[in-house]
Design an enzyme around this catalytic site. Structure first.
Site, PDB file in Angstrom:
ATOM      1  N   LYS A   1      10.038  -8.608   5.385  1.00  0.00           N
ATOM      2  CA  LYS A   1      11.048  -9.177   6.196  1.00  0.00           C
ATOM      3  C   LYS A   1      11.846 -10.229   5.549  1.00  0.00           C
ATOM      4  CE  LYS A   1      11.997  -8.864  10.558  1.00  0.00           C
ATOM      5  NZ  LYS A   1      11.873  -7.630  11.473  1.00  0.00           N
TER       6      LYS A   1
ATOM      7  N   HIS B   1       1.018  -1.062  -0.063  1.00  0.00           N
ATOM      8  CA  HIS B   1       0.224   0.138   0.028  1.00  0.00           C
ATOM      9  C   HIS B   1       0.659   1.391  -0.003  1.00  0.00           C
ATOM     10  CE1 HIS B   1       0.901  -0.016   4.434  1.00  0.00           C
ATOM     11  NE2 HIS B   1       0.495   1.076   4.310  1.00  0.00           N
ATOM     12  N   ARG B   2       2.207   1.311   0.545  1.00  0.00           N
ATOM     13  CA  ARG B   2       3.109   2.221   0.348  1.00  0.00           C
ATOM     14  C   ARG B   2       4.419   1.802  -0.105  1.00  0.00           C
ATOM     15  NH1 ARG B   2       1.844   7.221   3.967  1.00  0.00           N
ATOM     16  NH2 ARG B   2      -0.129   7.441   3.487  1.00  0.00           N
TER      17      ARG B   2
ATOM     18  N   LYS C   1       9.689  -2.347   3.650  1.00  0.00           N
ATOM     19  CA  LYS C   1      10.872  -2.210   4.566  1.00  0.00           C
ATOM     20  C   LYS C   1      10.829  -3.168   5.758  1.00  0.00           C
ATOM     21  CE  LYS C   1      14.137   0.555   6.033  1.00  0.00           C
ATOM     22  NZ  LYS C   1      14.911  -0.728   6.287  1.00  0.00           N
TER      23      LYS C   1
HETATM   24  N1  GLU Z   1      14.497  -5.336  12.156  1.00  0.00           N
HETATM   25  C1  GLU Z   1      13.881  -3.987  12.749  1.00  0.00           C
HETATM   26  C2  GLU Z   1      12.395  -4.314  13.214  1.00  0.00           C
HETATM   27  O1  GLU Z   1      11.927  -5.564  13.416  1.00  0.00           O
HETATM   28  C3  GLU Z   1      14.340  -3.018  11.923  1.00  0.00           C
HETATM   29  C4  GLU Z   1      13.388  -2.819  10.699  1.00  0.00           C
HETATM   30  C5  GLU Z   1      14.073  -1.698   9.793  1.00  0.00           C
HETATM   31  O2  GLU Z   1      14.618  -0.786  10.237  1.00  0.00           O
HETATM   32  O3  GLU Z   1      13.920  -1.757   8.476  1.00  0.00           O
HETATM   33  O4  GLU Z   1      11.732  -3.424  13.330  1.00  0.00           O
END
Ligand code: GLU
Length: 474
Positions: A106, A65-66, A70
């Site tokens: 992830k 959606h964005r 990340k």
């Molecule tokens: N692995 C971290 C988390 O679970 C950081 C994720 C990130 O900085 O993109 O939030």
């Protein structure tokens, strides 16, 4: 009879479903917000000595959606597709809660990083990155990894280098990954960010007098007793900052080698030194030690605030009855199963949920990504300008009052902000704003009884408004 134990993925789904009922959104839209949009499972060979090893790895993009999506990359022997899907799902909601404009993702590589040499880990990391590049699963506008359990700035530098080797023409290549070393386009304050965010979140929760009264506690973090499970990156920064800046008293610690308890307080710096020297937290002077087999006793120590900062599924139906802490601050992702949570809520405990509490990491990752796209350090343009302005202001006040400041007072008042000051202030603002947004929902919606559900409601509403205003392609 005790209930069966839900998996981490099932717990996250249960949390989502519980909150979804309070949103009034239609079922199809909720389904789209819940599911993982893309799951890439790979198996690739890596030569270790004379042997060929086939490595199993994943990247899951939960929501587009964005963009970019990340989330960190985990190196662990326990990585499964379900676990990575659960973690990617949490990332989407985490970003929405702290207003970081990304979808969630992830990655996971099924290796025990402590079984490999740095050279071998570099090979694995570079090959994994190459697989991601080949499938268009990485890039500053596509999907941006970061550290997670078992990875750190070293691995992020290898990812960046691999990416820029393969995509040399991309001007924004540094934005393909965050959590890089500061001298490799990283940002100051990223290493401590998750722990510092946890501290701001706990402090914020402790500052609300009516919530503390319900728990039979006085407002403020200072003087409260704290127990931490896990002294990795998140656990060690959380405890250090909570002690040094917040005045919390650390009384118990759990690690792989065992647990220690010392009700009159443990100095975290001293304990870290002891662990470095002896290789273990055990036998810390004056503390009661629990051996490796009893290390989970740490979750049952009597304290005000328990901080699970290790892995998922730690507080379950097997031990929840023995948890005594009044506040459970989820620094790790998913430390409480959904069944155990019901019991804790029934008992009136305050759970500060992972998807809010550990969002400091991704918040500062967002700052790093912005820095990479702007190709400039924060503070470079305005630090001197501000310093000169404050200087003139102080001189004017001195002239008008006839009183002059000491060198020290003056230095403090005229200081322009450096990158680290801006990162910390941006993180503090983000965590405080997010906490109050969630708490408002909890107060306003009578049927919502806990902060986690409120956090999910908040995130689902934000994500749904993107879908509702953008429409659905085609
Ligand atoms: N692995 C971290 C988390 O679970 C950081 C994720 C990130 O900085 O993109 O939030």
């Amino acid at each position: 009879m005790t209930k069966p134990r839900p998996s981490f993925f099932e717990s996250v789904q249960a949390y989502f479903n519980k909150a979804a009922r309070h949103t009034g959104l239609n079922a199809g839209l909720l389904e789209q917000i819940r599911v993982c949009n893309a799951v890439y499972q790979m198996q690739f060979p890596v030569k270790i000595g004379n042997e060929v090893r086939v490595i199993e790895a994943y990247r899951v993009q939960h929501s587009h959606h964005r963009n970019p999506t990340k989330g960190g990359i985990r190196y662990s022997n326990h990585v499964t597709q379900e676990e990575v899907m659960a973690l990617a799902t949490l990332m989407t909601f985490k970003c929405a809660i702290v207003n970081v404009p990304f979808g969630g993702a992830k990655g996971g590589v099924k290796v025990n990083p402590w079984d490999y040499s740095p050279g071998q880990l570099e090979k694995i990391t570079r090959r994994y990155t190459t697989e991601l590049v080949r499938r268009n699963f990485i890039g500053p506008s596509i999907d941006v990894p970061a550290p997670d359990y078992g990875t750190g700035s070293r691995e992020m530098a290898w990812i960046y280098d691999t990416y820029r080797t393969l995509k040399g023409e991309e001007i924004d290549a540094a934005g393909c990954v965050t959590g890089k070393p500061v001298n490799q386009q990283g940002i100051r304050g990223r290493t401590e960010a998750t722990g510092r965010g946890v501290y701001y979140g706990i402090r914020g929760a402790c500052e609300v007098p009516e919530d503390m009264k319900k728990l039979g506690l006085t407002p403020g973090l200072a003087g409260k007793t704290m127990v931490v499970q896990g002294l990795g990156n998140v656990g060690s920064y959380t405890t250090t900052i909570s002690q040094d800046e917040g005045g919390a008293i650390l009384i118990g610690v759990g690690e792989v080698e065992g647990a220690i308890y010392k009700p009159d307080g443990i100095d975290i710096h001293d304990l870290l030194r002891h662990r470095k020297e002896t290789g273990s937290i055990l036998n810390y002077p004056g503390a009661k030690s629990f051996p490796k087999e009893e290390r989970n006793r740490v979750l049952e120590f009597d304290c005000d605030i328990l901080v699970p900062a290790a892995l998922e599924n730690q507080i379950t139906m097997d031990n929840v009855h023995r948890v005594k802490a009044k506040i459970i601050a989820e620094a790790a992702n998913g430390p409480i199963t959904s069944f155990a949570e019901e019991k804790l809520i029934e008992d009136g405990r305050l759970i500060i949920p992972d998807l809010f509490l550990n969002a400091g990491g991704v918040t500062v990752s967002y700052f790093e990504w912005l820095k990479n796209l702007s190709h400039m350090r924060f503070g470079r343009m305005d630090k001197r300008f501000n310093q000169n302005m404050y200087d003139q202001l102080v001189a004017t006040v001195e002239r008008l009052t006839g009183h002059s400041l000491s060198m020290q007072e003056r230095a403090m008042l005229v200081k322009g902000a450096d990158e680290i000051d801006l990162v910390r202030s941006g993180l503090e603002e983000t965590m405080i704003m997010a906490y109050h947004e969630i708490r408002e929902i909890l107060k306003r919606k009578k049927k919502v009884q806990d902060l986690r559900t409120a956090a999910f409601v908040n995130a689902i509403n934000k994500i749904s408004s993107d879908y509702l205003s953008l429409g659905i392609f085609p």
